[in-house]
Design a protein around this motif. Structure first.
Motif, PDB file in Angstrom:
ATOM      1  N   GLY A  29       7.912   5.053   0.701  1.00 43.10           N
ATOM      2  CA  GLY A  29       7.014   4.887  -0.432  1.00 43.10           C
ATOM      3  C   GLY A  29       5.713   4.198  -0.091  1.00 43.10           C
ATOM      4  O   GLY A  29       4.871   3.989  -0.955  1.00 43.10           O
ATOM      5  N   GLY A  30       5.534   3.816   1.160  1.00 39.78           N
ATOM      6  CA  GLY A  30       4.335   3.106   1.574  1.00 39.78           C
ATOM      7  C   GLY A  30       4.696   1.998   2.549  1.00 39.78           C
ATOM      8  O   GLY A  30       5.741   2.040   3.202  1.00 39.78           O
ATOM      9  N   PHE A  31       3.855   0.982   2.623  1.00 41.09           N
ATOM     10  CA  PHE A  31       4.135  -0.115   3.547  1.00 41.09           C
ATOM     11  C   PHE A  31       3.611  -1.425   2.978  1.00 41.09           C
ATOM     12  O   PHE A  31       2.608  -1.449   2.251  1.00 41.09           O
ATOM     13  N   GLU A  32       4.326  -2.476   3.302  1.00 40.47           N
ATOM     14  CA  GLU A  32       3.891  -3.820   2.929  1.00 40.47           C
ATOM     15  C   GLU A  32       3.279  -4.466   4.154  1.00 40.47           C
ATOM     16  O   GLU A  32       3.885  -4.482   5.229  1.00 40.47           O
ATOM     17  N   LEU A  33       2.079  -4.999   4.005  1.00 42.57           N
ATOM     18  CA  LEU A  33       1.380  -5.664   5.096  1.00 42.57           C
ATOM     19  C   LEU A  33       1.261  -7.133   4.745  1.00 42.57           C
ATOM     20  O   LEU A  33       0.673  -7.495   3.725  1.00 42.57           O
ATOM     21  N   ASN A  34       1.841  -7.982   5.573  1.00 40.50           N
ATOM     22  CA  ASN A  34       1.821  -9.423   5.349  1.00 40.50           C
ATOM     23  C   ASN A  34       0.958 -10.061   6.428  1.00 40.50           C
ATOM     24  O   ASN A  34       1.316 -10.059   7.601  1.00 40.50           O
ATOM     25  N   ALA A  35      -0.210 -10.566   6.033  1.00 45.51           N
ATOM     26  CA  ALA A  35      -1.151 -11.171   6.978  1.00 45.51           C
ATOM     27  C   ALA A  35      -1.126 -12.688   6.818  1.00 45.51           C
ATOM     28  O   ALA A  35      -1.110 -13.205   5.703  1.00 45.51           O
ATOM     29  N   GLU A  36      -1.138 -13.380   7.941  1.00 47.63           N
ATOM     30  CA  GLU A  36      -1.061 -14.847   7.902  1.00 47.63           C
ATOM     31  C   GLU A  36      -1.742 -15.429   9.123  1.00 47.63           C
ATOM     32  O   GLU A  36      -1.631 -14.890  10.230  1.00 47.63           O
ATOM     33  N   GLY A  37      -2.469 -16.522   8.933  1.00 41.88           N
ATOM     34  CA  GLY A  37      -3.124 -17.169  10.056  1.00 41.88           C
ATOM     35  C   GLY A  37      -3.939 -18.361   9.608  1.00 41.88           C
ATOM     36  O   GLY A  37      -3.739 -18.896   8.516  1.00 41.88           O
ATOM     37  N   GLU A  38      -4.871 -18.784  10.453  1.00 38.82           N
ATOM     38  CA  GLU A  38      -5.744 -19.907  10.154  1.00 38.82           C
ATOM     39  C   GLU A  38      -7.194 -19.494  10.342  1.00 38.82           C
ATOM     40  O   GLU A  38      -7.505 -18.681  11.215  1.00 38.82           O
ATOM     41  N   VAL A  39      -8.061 -20.060   9.524  1.00 41.01           N
ATOM     42  CA  VAL A  39      -9.500 -19.814   9.661  1.00 41.01           C
ATOM     43  C   VAL A  39     -10.213 -21.156   9.724  1.00 41.01           C
ATOM     44  O   VAL A  39      -9.735 -22.157   9.194  1.00 41.01           O
TER      45      VAL A  39
ATOM     46  N   PHE B 279       0.824  -1.204   0.000  1.00 35.84           N
ATOM     47  CA  PHE B 279       0.000   0.000   0.000  1.00 35.84           C
ATOM     48  C   PHE B 279       0.862   1.259   0.000  1.00 35.84           C
ATOM     49  O   PHE B 279       1.925   1.293   0.628  1.00 35.84           O
ATOM     50  N   GLN B 280       0.365   2.294  -0.649  1.00 36.02           N
ATOM     51  CA  GLN B 280       1.048   3.582  -0.632  1.00 36.02           C
ATOM     52  C   GLN B 280       0.482   4.509   0.434  1.00 36.02           C
ATOM     53  O   GLN B 280       1.087   5.527   0.754  1.00 36.02           O
ATOM     54  N   SER B 281      -0.680   4.169   0.996  1.00 33.54           N
ATOM     55  CA  SER B 281      -1.295   5.025   2.005  1.00 33.54           C
ATOM     56  C   SER B 281      -2.243   4.202   2.874  1.00 33.54           C
ATOM     57  O   SER B 281      -2.639   3.086   2.515  1.00 33.54           O
ATOM     58  N   VAL B 282      -2.619   4.794   3.991  1.00 37.75           N
ATOM     59  CA  VAL B 282      -3.598   4.159   4.875  1.00 37.75           C
ATOM     60  C   VAL B 282      -4.944   4.043   4.164  1.00 37.75           C
ATOM     61  O   VAL B 282      -5.641   3.035   4.295  1.00 37.75           O
TER      62      VAL B 282
END
Length: 241
Positions: free
Chosen positions: A99-109, A37-40
């Motif tokens: 330049g923005g932020f990388e968000l790495n989401a990981e888990g179980e559902v 992402f480049q912004s919130v």
């Protein structure tokens, strides 16, 4: 005699409870997605929780202030990133803008969570997904959003920087990703005056961040120890336009 009956009934109840606790467990699925992402606002537009987006941005900004390469002149900074993209800090040095932020989401559902998310899909996509978890983009996005809403430790974030790629175009990437493709940032002050191989330092910092997050039961925790990179610099980067 009454006491004997009472003991027998208690034992029978205990056995029944033990048996009921051994029933089949609900099926679970791993989910993982990496966002850039480049912004919130861009993060929120992907239907991710706004407070998670804000927190991920702030964590990336804090990491940027620790690890952003510092240069004595703008030409060296521009050479590693993008011309006219670097800015001067309060000490007169040059650093790349965030330049923005990388968000790495990981888990179980669980299966019930998958079923609930499918209920939010258009009918055509829900039927195409079948009875299990197909991992379609929209379904995964819904599951990630729900997971982040209930578990703030299921992600971590990193700063990203703009650079010119081999084809002459512009891309956004983390420093660790740049290192993995051969970048050394050897023009930076950290590489010139610090350790002999700061590309290794970046890679170790990334590994420490992930290991720290995992050891705490999820992502989102930042590693506290950072050697070398940006230790004495004061950057003031902002998000890209």
């Amino acid at each position: 005699m009454k006491r004997s009956k009472y003991v027998q009934l208690s034992l029978a109840a205990s056995v029944a409870m033990a048996i009921s606790g051994c029933g089949p467990t609900e099926k679970t699925y791993p989910v993982q997605k990496k966002y850039n992402f480049q912004s919130v606002q861009q993060c929120a537009d992907e239907k991710l929780p706004v407070d998670v987006c804000s927190d991920a941005y702030m964590k990336a900004m804090a990491e940027h202030r620790r690890i952003a390469p510092v240069y004595d002149n703008q030409a060296d900074c521009d050479a590693d990133f993008v011309p006219d993209w670097c800015q001067q800090d309060s000490a007169g040095k040059f650093i790349p803008k965030l330049g923005g932020f990388e968000l790495n989401a990981e888990g179980e559902v669980t299966q019930s969570q998958v079923d609930a998310a499918k209920a939010q899909l258009p009918a055509s996509e829900a039927s195409a997904a079948g009875s299990g978890f197909s991992g379609s983009s929209l379904l995964t996005g819904l599951l990630i959003g729900n997971m982040l809403s209930s578990n703030r430790n299921s992600y971590y974030s990193e700063p990203v920087y703009r650079y010119r790629d081999d084809r002459g175009g512009y891309s956004n990437s983390t420093l660790a990703q740049r290192v993995s493709t051969g970048s050394t940032f050897n023009r930076s002050n950290q590489a010139r005056y610090g350790s002999s191989n700061y590309s290794d330092t970046i890679t170790r910092s990334k590994a420490a961040t992930v290991a720290s997050a995992t050891s705490r039961g999820g992502f989102g925790s930042q590693a506290s120890a950072r050697s070398g990179w940006g230790g004495s610099s004061k950057s003031s980067g902002g998000s890209s336009s």
